[in-house]
Design a protein around this motif. Structure first.
Motif, PDB file in Angstrom:
ATOM      1  N   LEU A   1       0.819  -1.212   0.000  1.00  0.00           N
ATOM      2  CA  LEU A   1       0.000   0.000   0.000  1.00  0.00           C
ATOM      3  C   LEU A   1       0.853   1.261   0.000  1.00  0.00           C
ATOM      4  N   ILE A   2       1.911   1.277   0.800  1.00  0.00           N
ATOM      5  CA  ILE A   2       2.786   2.449   0.843  1.00  0.00           C
ATOM      6  C   ILE A   2       3.494   2.639  -0.498  1.00  0.00           C
ATOM      7  N   ALA A   3       3.961   1.522  -1.086  1.00  0.00           N
ATOM      8  CA  ALA A   3       4.609   1.605  -2.400  1.00  0.00           C
ATOM      9  C   ALA A   3       3.642   2.146  -3.444  1.00  0.00           C
ATOM     10  N   LEU A   4       2.378   1.740  -3.355  1.00  0.00           N
ATOM     11  CA  LEU A   4       1.388   2.215  -4.328  1.00  0.00           C
ATOM     12  C   LEU A   4       1.134   3.710  -4.161  1.00  0.00           C
ATOM     13  N   LEU A   5       1.042   4.183  -2.921  1.00  0.00           N
ATOM     14  CA  LEU A   5       0.807   5.606  -2.675  1.00  0.00           C
ATOM     15  C   LEU A   5       1.947   6.460  -3.224  1.00  0.00           C
ATOM     16  N   ILE A   6       3.161   5.926  -3.184  1.00  0.00           N
ATOM     17  CA  ILE A   6       4.309   6.663  -3.712  1.00  0.00           C
ATOM     18  C   ILE A   6       4.395   6.533  -5.228  1.00  0.00           C
ATOM     19  N   ALA A   7       4.087   5.329  -5.737  1.00  0.00           N
ATOM     20  CA  ALA A   7       4.306   5.040  -7.154  1.00  0.00           C
ATOM     21  C   ALA A   7       3.277   5.683  -8.070  1.00  0.00           C
ATOM     22  N   VAL A   8       2.016   5.836  -7.617  1.00  0.00           N
ATOM     23  CA  VAL A   8       0.978   6.402  -8.491  1.00  0.00           C
ATOM     24  C   VAL A   8       1.335   7.814  -8.937  1.00  0.00           C
ATOM     25  N   PRO A   9       1.614   8.749  -8.028  1.00  0.00           N
ATOM     26  CA  PRO A   9       1.995  10.090  -8.513  1.00  0.00           C
ATOM     27  C   PRO A   9       3.318  10.101  -9.271  1.00  0.00           C
ATOM     28  N   ALA A  10       4.261   9.225  -8.864  1.00  0.00           N
ATOM     29  CA  ALA A  10       5.541   9.174  -9.576  1.00  0.00           C
ATOM     30  C   ALA A  10       5.349   8.691 -11.007  1.00  0.00           C
ATOM     31  N   ALA A  11       4.579   7.632 -11.181  1.00  0.00           N
ATOM     32  CA  ALA A  11       4.331   7.113 -12.524  1.00  0.00           C
ATOM     33  C   ALA A  11       3.495   8.090 -13.350  1.00  0.00           C
ATOM     34  N   TRP A  12       2.560   8.793 -12.701  1.00  0.00           N
ATOM     35  CA  TRP A  12       1.749   9.793 -13.412  1.00  0.00           C
ATOM     36  C   TRP A  12       2.626  10.906 -13.974  1.00  0.00           C
ATOM     37  N   SER A  13       3.548  11.411 -13.150  1.00  0.00           N
ATOM     38  CA  SER A  13       4.401  12.505 -13.608  1.00  0.00           C
ATOM     39  C   SER A  13       5.326  12.063 -14.733  1.00  0.00           C
ATOM     40  N   MET A  14       5.808  10.824 -14.682  1.00  0.00           N
ATOM     41  CA  MET A  14       6.700  10.336 -15.730  1.00  0.00           C
ATOM     42  C   MET A  14       5.948  10.017 -17.015  1.00  0.00           C
ATOM     43  N   ALA A  15       4.680   9.603 -16.884  1.00  0.00           N
ATOM     44  CA  ALA A  15       3.914   9.232 -18.065  1.00  0.00           C
ATOM     45  C   ALA A  15       3.300  10.429 -18.771  1.00  0.00           C
ATOM     46  N   PHE A  16       2.858  11.440 -17.999  1.00  0.00           N
ATOM     47  CA  PHE A  16       2.108  12.544 -18.598  1.00  0.00           C
ATOM     48  C   PHE A  16       2.823  13.889 -18.515  1.00  0.00           C
ATOM     49  N   ALA A  17       3.927  13.942 -17.775  1.00  0.00           N
ATOM     50  CA  ALA A  17       4.721  15.170 -17.731  1.00  0.00           C
ATOM     51  C   ALA A  17       6.202  14.817 -17.802  1.00  0.00           C
ATOM     52  N   PRO A  18       6.602  14.096 -18.850  1.00  0.00           N
ATOM     53  CA  PRO A  18       7.990  13.635 -18.938  1.00  0.00           C
ATOM     54  C   PRO A  18       8.965  14.772 -19.203  1.00  0.00           C
ATOM     55  N   THR A  19      10.197  14.539 -18.793  1.00  0.00           N
ATOM     56  CA  THR A  19      11.289  15.465 -19.065  1.00  0.00           C
ATOM     57  C   THR A  19      12.371  14.717 -19.849  1.00  0.00           C
ATOM     58  N   LYS A  20      13.456  15.409 -20.142  1.00  0.00           N
ATOM     59  CA  LYS A  20      14.552  14.783 -20.867  1.00  0.00           C
ATOM     60  C   LYS A  20      15.211  13.675 -20.047  1.00  0.00           C
ATOM     61  N   ARG A  21      15.067  13.748 -18.720  1.00  0.00           N
ATOM     62  CA  ARG A  21      15.726  12.792 -17.840  1.00  0.00           C
ATOM     63  C   ARG A  21      14.806  11.664 -17.384  1.00  0.00           C
ATOM     64  N   THR A  22      13.578  11.625 -17.871  1.00  0.00           N
ATOM     65  CA  THR A  22      12.623  10.624 -17.405  1.00  0.00           C
ATOM     66  C   THR A  22      13.112   9.208 -17.663  1.00  0.00           C
ATOM     67  N   LYS A  23      13.587   8.944 -18.876  1.00  0.00           N
ATOM     68  CA  LYS A  23      14.082   7.604 -19.208  1.00  0.00           C
ATOM     69  C   LYS A  23      15.297   7.236 -18.369  1.00  0.00           C
ATOM     70  N   ASP A  24      16.158   8.225 -18.104  1.00  0.00           N
ATOM     71  CA  ASP A  24      17.332   7.966 -17.276  1.00  0.00           C
ATOM     72  C   ASP A  24      16.922   7.624 -15.847  1.00  0.00           C
ATOM     73  N   VAL A  25      15.916   8.333 -15.335  1.00  0.00           N
ATOM     74  CA  VAL A  25      15.446   8.065 -13.975  1.00  0.00           C
ATOM     75  C   VAL A  25      14.833   6.673 -13.887  1.00  0.00           C
ATOM     76  N   LEU A  26      14.036   6.311 -14.881  1.00  0.00           N
ATOM     77  CA  LEU A  26      13.432   4.980 -14.895  1.00  0.00           C
ATOM     78  C   LEU A  26      14.500   3.893 -14.960  1.00  0.00           C
ATOM     79  N   LEU A  27      15.511   4.095 -15.787  1.00  0.00           N
ATOM     80  CA  LEU A  27      16.593   3.117 -15.896  1.00  0.00           C
ATOM     81  C   LEU A  27      17.373   3.039 -14.590  1.00  0.00           C
ATOM     82  N   TRP A  28      17.592   4.196 -13.955  1.00  0.00           N
ATOM     83  CA  TRP A  28      18.311   4.203 -12.676  1.00  0.00           C
ATOM     84  C   TRP A  28      17.512   3.452 -11.607  1.00  0.00           C
ATOM     85  N   MET A  29      16.193   3.662 -11.581  1.00  0.00           N
ATOM     86  CA  MET A  29      15.365   2.954 -10.618  1.00  0.00           C
ATOM     87  C   MET A  29      15.427   1.449 -10.844  1.00  0.00           C
ATOM     88  N   LEU A  30      15.378   1.042 -12.103  1.00  0.00           N
ATOM     89  CA  LEU A  30      15.442  -0.383 -12.408  1.00  0.00           C
ATOM     90  C   LEU A  30      16.807  -0.961 -12.067  1.00  0.00           C
TER      91      LEU A  30
END
Length: 276
Positions: free
Chosen positions: A84-113
């Motif tokens: 539940l805590i992971a979901l509360l954090i991940a929903v806004p994080a995934a929303w910002s990366m999916a609908f308000a991406p920046t030049k570093r979005t792919k780098d951040v996703l790769l770093w997280m993985l």
């Protein structure tokens, strides 16, 4: 001729699917069968498949020796809380990366993985020392925290994939109607991504439920989940296969029931596509 070829292909594909499914499920089936054997029959050679003396003595012994309910409650609280805590954090994080991406979005996703590529044992000592200094050893809070952070990259990645399938036009229409960011997340995005969120919840819950490395190294008794419950049947005297199988069957039973009742939602979430 084409119909015969099609029918034969379906038959072969179905047969192959059943064979692969049985091959994957066989270890679980063998574990369940072993849990109803005596210790002598569990070690017998050649092994007996169905024709043996069935007994429930192992389950009674496991319950007398260990408090299954207490361990199961710890697993439920730890897996549910971290999910539940992971979901509360991940929903806004995934929303910002999916609908308000920046030049570093792919780098951040790769770093997280990339954080999942490090073996957990590589950071065991510093995390153990942090937990010791903050009084989090053998506590549900500590395990919820470490499992939440450990599975968070997977949750973000999955939700990001699902959110990318939702047309931006729908969210833009909601904004034109005066929806704030919070309302957009709660009333527009979340209902549309329910299948994806549900499958993410279920998979993350299973990962947290089955986590053994951190639970074995950061707990002893008070917050010990079912993974510690299973490991307690490995002793210097040897492995008691029948009792170990009974303990393992009890440990996976709740998650099997959950998966059985959630399979339709899980399949729907894994095949979640764009709204058309």
């Amino acid at each position: 001729m084409a119909r015969r070829d099609s029918a034969s292909r379906v038959f072969v594909s179905t047969l192959a699917a059943w064979a692969v499914g049985f091959l994957i499920f066989f270890p679980i089936l063998w574990m369940v069968l072993t849990s109803f054997k005596t210790e002598l029959e569990a070690f017998s050679t050649p092994p007996s498949f169905l024709f043996f003396h069935w007994t429930t003595e192992n389950y009674a012994t496991v319950q007398e020796r260990s408090d299954y309910v207490a361990h199961a409650m710890n697993s439920l609280i730890i897996a549910g809380g971290s999910t539940l805590i992971a979901l509360l954090i991940a929903v806004p994080a995934a929303w910002s990366m999916a609908f308000a991406p920046t030049k570093r979005t792919k780098d951040v996703l790769l770093w997280m993985l990339s954080t999942k590529m490090l073996p957990p044992v590589g950071v065991l000592v510093p995390i153990y020392l942090i937990f010791r200094d903050f009084g989090l050893l053998d506590s549900r809070t500590g395990l919820i925290l470490v499992l939440c952070l450990g599975n968070l990259p997977i949750v973000v990645w999955m939700l990001f994939t699902y959110f990318k399938e939702i047309p931006k036009d729908i969210l833009e229409a909601a904004r034109m109607d005066g929806a704030t960011v919070g309302k957009e997340l709660i009333y527009v995005l979340t209902p549309m991504a329910v299948p994806g969120i549900a499958s993410t919840l279920l998979l993350n819950f299973i990962l947290a439920w089955n986590e053994a490395f951190w639970t074995l190294n950061l707990t002893t008794s008070e917050a010990a989940p079912l993974t510690v419950f299973i490991a307690s049947y490995s002793s210097p005297e040897g492995l008691f296969w029948a009792k170990l199988s009974a303990a393992s069957t009890l440990a996976i039973a709740p998650i099997l029931v959950l998966g059985w009742f959630s399979q339709r939602q899980l399949v729907r979430g894994l095949t979640f596509g764009a709204v058309k």
